[in-house]
Scaffold this motif. Structure first.
Motif, short mmCIF file in Angstrom:
data_model
loop_
_atom_site.label_atom_id
_atom_site.label_comp_id
_atom_site.label_asym_id
_atom_site.label_seq_id
_atom_site.Cartn_x
_atom_site.Cartn_y
_atom_site.Cartn_z
N GLY A 298 1.10 2.88 0.64
CA GLY A 298 1.15 3.46 -0.69
C GLY A 298 0.81 2.49 -1.81
N THR A 299 0.71 1.21 -1.50
CA THR A 299 0.35 0.24 -2.53
C THR A 299 -1.17 0.23 -2.71
OG1 THR A 299 0.22 -1.58 -0.95
CG2 THR A 299 2.35 -1.22 -2.05
N ALA A 300 -1.59 -0.30 -3.82
CA ALA A 300 -3.02 -0.39 -4.10
C ALA A 300 -3.33 -1.76 -4.69
CB ALA A 300 -3.45 0.71 -5.06
N GLU A 301 -4.54 -2.20 -4.49
CA GLU A 301 -4.98 -3.46 -5.10
C GLU A 301 -6.44 -3.34 -5.50
OE1 GLU A 301 -5.71 -6.97 -2.55
OE2 GLU A 301 -5.19 -5.67 -0.88
N ASP A 302 -6.76 -4.05 -6.54
CA ASP A 302 -8.15 -4.07 -7.00
C ASP A 302 -8.88 -5.23 -6.36
OD1 ASP A 302 -7.82 -1.85 -8.59
OD2 ASP A 302 -7.41 -3.01 -10.41
N LYS B 247 -13.15 -2.40 -7.21
CA LYS B 247 -12.86 -1.25 -6.36
C LYS B 247 -11.37 -1.27 -6.03
CE LYS B 247 -14.39 0.69 -1.96
NZ LYS B 247 -15.29 0.48 -0.81
N THR B 248 -10.72 -0.11 -6.18
CA THR B 248 -9.30 -0.02 -5.86
C THR B 248 -9.15 0.36 -4.38
OG1 THR B 248 -8.77 0.63 -8.11
CG2 THR B 248 -7.11 1.10 -6.42
#
Length: 171
Positions: free
Chosen positions: A49-53, A42-43
């Motif tokens: 504004g950053t994203a991580e899985d 899941k992202t």
């Protein structure tokens, strides 16, 4: 390949009957797809504004088998168990087996009684008669079981579904 003459698999109020390992494996594949078992990614989007899985633990389906030690002698040549846990490695006495998305648990180790006694204590489904194990059977014979013989086979897995529900509800 190990001999198989009949298998039953129950989920809730539905029982499926088959006669070969290939049919059983096809059922497992269908269940895996329908339940979407496996590892999920899941992202997560952060405020900056950053994203991580994020990866989840694998989703698995617990399956109760009463006396897994006996069934393991047939299953071991058909499946690649990932992390079998044996109570006695010399005698191959598994407590549980993991095959991909399916977690086989020995309900006999949790409730060390005959299935008939377990049913009387924890289930509404009851065993009503016995199967004559002195009769040698093969796949063709299994396709022609009497109504009472088939009922016997189906009730074994129905009892385990109710037992699993009891365990998950209370523990």
């Amino acid at each position: 390949r190990q001999f198989m003459y009949l298998w039953t698999f129950s989920v809730k109020n539905v029982t499926i009957v088959g006669y070969t390992w290939d049919e059983y494996k096809t059922l497992l594949s269908m269940i895996q797809q329908v339940l979407d078992l496996g590892i999920k990614t899941k992202t997560i989007k952060h405020r900056d504004g950053t994203a991580e899985d994020k990866t989840s633990a694998p989703y698995t389906l617990p399956i109760f088998i009463h006396n897994l030690r006996h069934e393991y002698s047939f299953m071991k040549n058909e499946f690649s168990f990932e992390k079998p846990f044996f109570l006695d490695k010399k005698q191959r006495n598994p407590l549980y087996l993991l095959d991909g998305f399916f977690f086989y648990i020995d309900s006999y180790k949790i409730f060390p009684k005959k299935l008939e006694e377990v049913a009387k204590a924890y289930c509404t489904t009851q065993k009503t008669h016995d199967l004559d194990y002195s009769i040698e059977r093969n796949t063709d014979d299994a396709k022609h079981l009497s109504k009472l013989e088939m009922e016997y086979c189906v009730k074994d897995t129905r009892i385990l579904v109710e037992l699993a529900q009891f365990v998950f509800d209370h523990y």
